[in-house]
Motif scaffolding. Structure first.
Motif, PDB file in Angstrom:
ATOM      1  N   ARG A  69       0.620  -1.293   0.030  1.00 57.37           N
ATOM      2  CA  ARG A  69       0.061  -0.043  -0.144  1.00 57.37           C
ATOM      3  C   ARG A  69       1.129   0.919   0.018  1.00 57.37           C
ATOM      4  NH1 ARG A  69      -2.543   1.403   4.602  1.00 57.37           N
ATOM      5  NH2 ARG A  69      -2.520  -0.559   5.473  1.00 57.37           N
ATOM      6  N   PRO A  70       1.029   2.015  -1.383  1.00 61.09           N
ATOM      7  CA  PRO A  70       1.117   3.235  -1.208  1.00 61.09           C
ATOM      8  C   PRO A  70       1.047   4.313  -0.377  1.00 61.09           C
ATOM      9  CG  PRO A  70      -0.246   3.182  -3.006  1.00 61.09           C
ATOM     10  CD  PRO A  70       0.187   2.182  -2.051  1.00 61.09           C
ATOM     11  N   LEU A  71       1.369   5.499  -0.338  1.00 65.32           N
ATOM     12  CA  LEU A  71       1.143   6.638   0.549  1.00 65.32           C
ATOM     13  C   LEU A  71      -0.196   7.338  -0.399  1.00 65.32           C
ATOM     14  CD1 LEU A  71       4.607   8.330   1.641  1.00 65.32           C
ATOM     15  CD2 LEU A  71       2.847   6.981   2.838  1.00 65.32           C
ATOM     16  N   ASN A  72      -1.495   8.341   0.623  1.00 66.93           N
ATOM     17  CA  ASN A  72      -1.606   8.741  -0.508  1.00 66.93           C
ATOM     18  C   ASN A  72      -1.383  10.507  -0.614  1.00 66.93           C
ATOM     19  OD1 ASN A  72      -2.181  10.340   2.103  1.00 66.93           O
ATOM     20  ND2 ASN A  72      -4.814   9.218   2.104  1.00 66.93           N
ATOM     21  N   GLU A  73      -1.896  10.713  -0.772  1.00 66.98           N
ATOM     22  CA  GLU A  73      -1.678  12.768  -1.238  1.00 66.98           C
ATOM     23  C   GLU A  73      -1.227  13.583   0.292  1.00 66.98           C
ATOM     24  OE1 GLU A  73      -3.613  16.804  -3.127  1.00 66.98           O
ATOM     25  OE2 GLU A  73      -4.540  15.204  -3.739  1.00 66.98           O
ATOM     26  N   ARG A  74      -1.693  13.145   1.379  1.00 72.93           N
ATOM     27  CA  ARG A  74      -1.816  14.179   2.360  1.00 72.93           C
ATOM     28  C   ARG A  74      -0.777  13.096   2.295  1.00 72.93           C
ATOM     29  NH1 ARG A  74      -5.848  13.221   7.278  1.00 72.93           N
ATOM     30  NH2 ARG A  74      -3.740  12.158   8.514  1.00 72.93           N
ATOM     31  N   GLY A  75      -0.623  11.875   2.530  1.00 72.20           N
ATOM     32  CA  GLY A  75       1.271  10.898   3.099  1.00 72.20           C
ATOM     33  C   GLY A  75       2.121  12.221   2.404  1.00 72.20           C
ATOM     34  N   ARG A  76       1.944  11.902   1.250  1.00 75.84           N
ATOM     35  CA  ARG A  76       3.090  12.789  -0.156  1.00 75.84           C
ATOM     36  C   ARG A  76       3.483  14.101   0.313  1.00 75.84           C
ATOM     37  NH1 ARG A  76       0.274   9.249  -3.332  1.00 75.84           N
ATOM     38  NH2 ARG A  76      -0.619  11.123  -4.117  1.00 75.84           N
ATOM     39  N   LYS A  77       2.574  15.393   1.431  1.00 72.41           N
ATOM     40  CA  LYS A  77       3.018  16.392   1.897  1.00 72.41           C
ATOM     41  C   LYS A  77       3.414  15.963   3.313  1.00 72.41           C
ATOM     42  CE  LYS A  77      -0.547  18.349  -1.330  1.00 72.41           C
ATOM     43  NZ  LYS A  77      -2.574  19.006  -1.096  1.00 72.41           N
ATOM     44  N   ASP A  78       2.304  15.626   3.844  1.00 70.14           N
ATOM     45  CA  ASP A  78       3.224  15.775   5.682  1.00 70.14           C
ATOM     46  C   ASP A  78       4.684  15.338   5.612  1.00 70.14           C
ATOM     47  OD1 ASP A  78       0.307  16.000   6.562  1.00 70.14           O
ATOM     48  OD2 ASP A  78       0.056  14.423   6.731  1.00 70.14           O
ATOM     49  N   ALA A  79       5.501  14.394   5.171  1.00 72.84           N
ATOM     50  CA  ALA A  79       6.613  13.390   4.531  1.00 72.84           C
ATOM     51  C   ALA A  79       7.398  14.059   4.928  1.00 72.84           C
ATOM     52  CB  ALA A  79       6.506  12.086   4.116  1.00 72.84           C
ATOM     53  N   PRO A  80       7.324  15.621   4.379  1.00 71.90           N
ATOM     54  CA  PRO A  80       8.709  16.428   4.187  1.00 71.90           C
ATOM     55  C   PRO A  80       8.964  17.190   5.076  1.00 71.90           C
ATOM     56  CG  PRO A  80       7.255  15.560   1.557  1.00 71.90           C
ATOM     57  CD  PRO A  80       6.423  15.286   2.597  1.00 71.90           C
ATOM     58  N   ARG A  81       7.475  17.676   5.005  1.00 69.16           N
ATOM     59  CA  ARG A  81       7.485  18.973   5.958  1.00 69.16           C
ATOM     60  C   ARG A  81       8.121  17.609   7.483  1.00 69.16           C
ATOM     61  NH1 ARG A  81       0.966  19.337   7.039  1.00 69.16           N
ATOM     62  NH2 ARG A  81       1.930  21.136   8.434  1.00 69.16           N
ATOM     63  N   ILE A  82       7.809  16.560   7.450  1.00 69.67           N
ATOM     64  CA  ILE A  82       8.321  16.016   9.065  1.00 69.67           C
ATOM     65  C   ILE A  82       9.301  15.658   8.930  1.00 69.67           C
ATOM     66  CG2 ILE A  82       8.059  14.107  10.206  1.00 69.67           C
ATOM     67  CD1 ILE A  82       6.471  15.861  10.898  1.00 69.67           C
ATOM     68  N   GLY A  83      10.192  16.098   7.484  1.00 68.08           N
ATOM     69  CA  GLY A  83      11.597  15.273   7.299  1.00 68.08           C
ATOM     70  C   GLY A  83      12.444  17.030   7.021  1.00 68.08           C
ATOM     71  N   SER A  84      12.027  18.296   6.867  1.00 58.38           N
ATOM     72  CA  SER A  84      12.237  19.472   7.115  1.00 58.38           C
ATOM     73  C   SER A  84      12.512  20.124   8.572  1.00 58.38           C
ATOM     74  CB  SER A  84      11.324  20.624   6.992  1.00 58.38           C
ATOM     75  OG  SER A  84      11.881  20.088   5.523  1.00 58.38           O
ATOM     76  N   TRP A  85      11.088  19.524   9.474  1.00 63.01           N
ATOM     77  CA  TRP A  85      11.568  19.735  10.376  1.00 63.01           C
ATOM     78  C   TRP A  85      12.670  18.484  11.550  1.00 63.01           C
ATOM     79  CZ3 TRP A  85      11.407  17.136  15.239  1.00 63.01           C
ATOM     80  CH2 TRP A  85      11.274  17.350  16.106  1.00 63.01           C
ATOM     81  N   ILE A  86      13.213  17.722  11.350  1.00 64.43           N
ATOM     82  CA  ILE A  86      13.330  16.173  11.871  1.00 64.43           C
ATOM     83  C   ILE A  86      15.300  17.531  11.569  1.00 64.43           C
ATOM     84  CG2 ILE A  86      14.790  14.849  11.558  1.00 64.43           C
ATOM     85  CD1 ILE A  86      11.982  13.130  10.770  1.00 64.43           C
ATOM     86  N   ALA A  87      15.092  17.662  10.118  1.00 62.73           N
ATOM     87  CA  ALA A  87      16.648  18.910  10.369  1.00 62.73           C
ATOM     88  C   ALA A  87      16.509  19.911  10.138  1.00 62.73           C
ATOM     89  CB  ALA A  87      16.419  19.169   7.999  1.00 62.73           C
ATOM     90  N   SER A  88      15.657  20.199  10.468  1.00 63.69           N
ATOM     91  CA  SER A  88      15.560  21.841  11.059  1.00 63.69           C
ATOM     92  C   SER A  88      16.127  22.003  12.481  1.00 63.69           C
ATOM     93  CB  SER A  88      14.975  22.637  11.068  1.00 63.69           C
ATOM     94  OG  SER A  88      13.708  22.669  10.725  1.00 63.69           O
TER      95      SER A  88
ATOM     96  N   LEU B 244       6.936  15.584  20.686  1.00 61.35           N
ATOM     97  CA  LEU B 244       6.149  14.426  19.693  1.00 61.35           C
ATOM     98  C   LEU B 244       5.698  15.103  18.509  1.00 61.35           C
ATOM     99  CD1 LEU B 244       4.989  11.640  19.565  1.00 61.35           C
ATOM    100  CD2 LEU B 244       3.372  12.483  20.860  1.00 61.35           C
ATOM    101  N   ILE B 245       6.560  15.258  17.487  1.00 62.20           N
ATOM    102  CA  ILE B 245       5.668  16.061  16.491  1.00 62.20           C
ATOM    103  C   ILE B 245       4.206  15.492  14.987  1.00 62.20           C
ATOM    104  CG2 ILE B 245       6.362  18.036  14.704  1.00 62.20           C
ATOM    105  CD1 ILE B 245       6.866  19.304  17.707  1.00 62.20           C
ATOM    106  N   ARG B 246       3.525  15.894  15.102  1.00 61.59           N
ATOM    107  CA  ARG B 246       2.502  15.445  14.341  1.00 61.59           C
ATOM    108  C   ARG B 246       2.788  16.443  13.283  1.00 61.59           C
ATOM    109  NH1 ARG B 246       0.318  14.961  19.963  1.00 61.59           N
ATOM    110  NH2 ARG B 246       0.585  12.999  20.210  1.00 61.59           N
ATOM    111  N   PRO B 247       2.043  16.404  11.804  1.00 61.28           N
ATOM    112  CA  PRO B 247       2.338  16.967  10.940  1.00 61.28           C
ATOM    113  C   PRO B 247       1.247  18.132  11.506  1.00 61.28           C
ATOM    114  CG  PRO B 247       1.754  15.276  10.162  1.00 61.28           C
ATOM    115  CD  PRO B 247       1.795  15.237  11.431  1.00 61.28           C
ATOM    116  N   ALA B 248      -0.133  18.451  11.899  1.00 59.91           N
ATOM    117  CA  ALA B 248      -0.688  19.302  12.493  1.00 59.91           C
ATOM    118  C   ALA B 248      -0.191  19.865  13.395  1.00 59.91           C
ATOM    119  CB  ALA B 248      -2.017  18.906  13.025  1.00 59.91           C
ATOM    120  N   ASP B 249       1.030  19.778  14.221  1.00 57.68           N
ATOM    121  CA  ASP B 249       1.947  21.105  14.722  1.00 57.68           C
ATOM    122  C   ASP B 249       2.647  21.906  14.034  1.00 57.68           C
ATOM    123  OD1 ASP B 249       1.066  19.789  17.056  1.00 57.68           O
ATOM    124  OD2 ASP B 249       2.109  18.331  16.984  1.00 57.68           O
ATOM    125  N   LEU B 250       2.616  21.088  12.788  1.00 56.63           N
ATOM    126  CA  LEU B 250       3.519  21.951  11.951  1.00 56.63           C
ATOM    127  C   LEU B 250       3.135  23.194  10.971  1.00 56.63           C
ATOM    128  CD1 LEU B 250       6.173  19.425  10.424  1.00 56.63           C
ATOM    129  CD2 LEU B 250       6.478  20.540  12.435  1.00 56.63           C
TER     130      LEU B 250
END
Length: 163
Positions: A24-43, A157-163
């Motif tokens: 099962r692949p990601l949906n559109e929301r998942g494809r938007k949320d993952a890079p946002r979390i990735g940016s948070w992790i890096a920054s 504990l960071i959720r996409p809704a927190d960003l």
């Protein structure tokens, strides 16, 4: 101090036509949320030295999008994809973590619920669910700090809704 990042895969597409749950692949929301979390992790300065990722399609896609985010360009962690992490018990993943988590490294595990919830509760019983009663919602990252695995504390504990 060492750090452990627990990352639940981003939102998947239940209607993708995948032949099985593993594919099962990601949906559109998942494809938007993952890079946002990735940016948070890096920054936030939590780029991992080592990553253990389930080999399911949705976890692999999540990791690819997280690592494609701004701030990861020059970072090349050691990555191990494992079928063992797909449908793994919390104890099984905990064994992997504790065998590889050193006091100088940042380790990240990309996996599935309910295992990610159980791991977070094991390492950080103080972790609190969101308003809907969920702990590790999709694309949520928990950052845990410890001198030893049994002496850990939840930093974020960071959720996409927190960003």
């Amino acid at each position: 101090m060492s750090r452990l990042l627990l990352l639940r895969h981003a939102k998947s597409d239940w209607y993708s036509g995948a032949l099985n749950d593993h594919g099962r692949p990601l949906n559109e929301r998942g494809r938007k949320d993952a890079p946002r979390i990735g940016s948070w992790i890096a920054s936030s300065g939590y780029l991992p030295d080592q990553i253990f990722c389930s080999d399911a399609q949705r976890t692999c896609e999540t990791l690819e999008l997280v690592m494609g985010a701004q701030g990861w360009e020059q970072h090349h962690p050691e990555i191990a994809y494992s079928h063992q992490l797909y449908m793994a018990s919390a104890r099984g993943v905990q064994d992997i973590i504790e065998a590889n988590w050193t006091e100088r490294d940042t380790l990240m595990v990309v996996g599935h619920n309910p295992t990610m919830d159980q791991l977070l509760r094991h390492y950080c019983p103080e972790a609190r669910s969101n308003q809907s009663g969920k702990l590790m919602t999709t694309a949520t990252v928990a950052v845990i700090e410890a001198t030893k695995a049994e002496n850990s504390r939840l930093l974020h504990l960071i959720r996409p809704a927190d960003l």
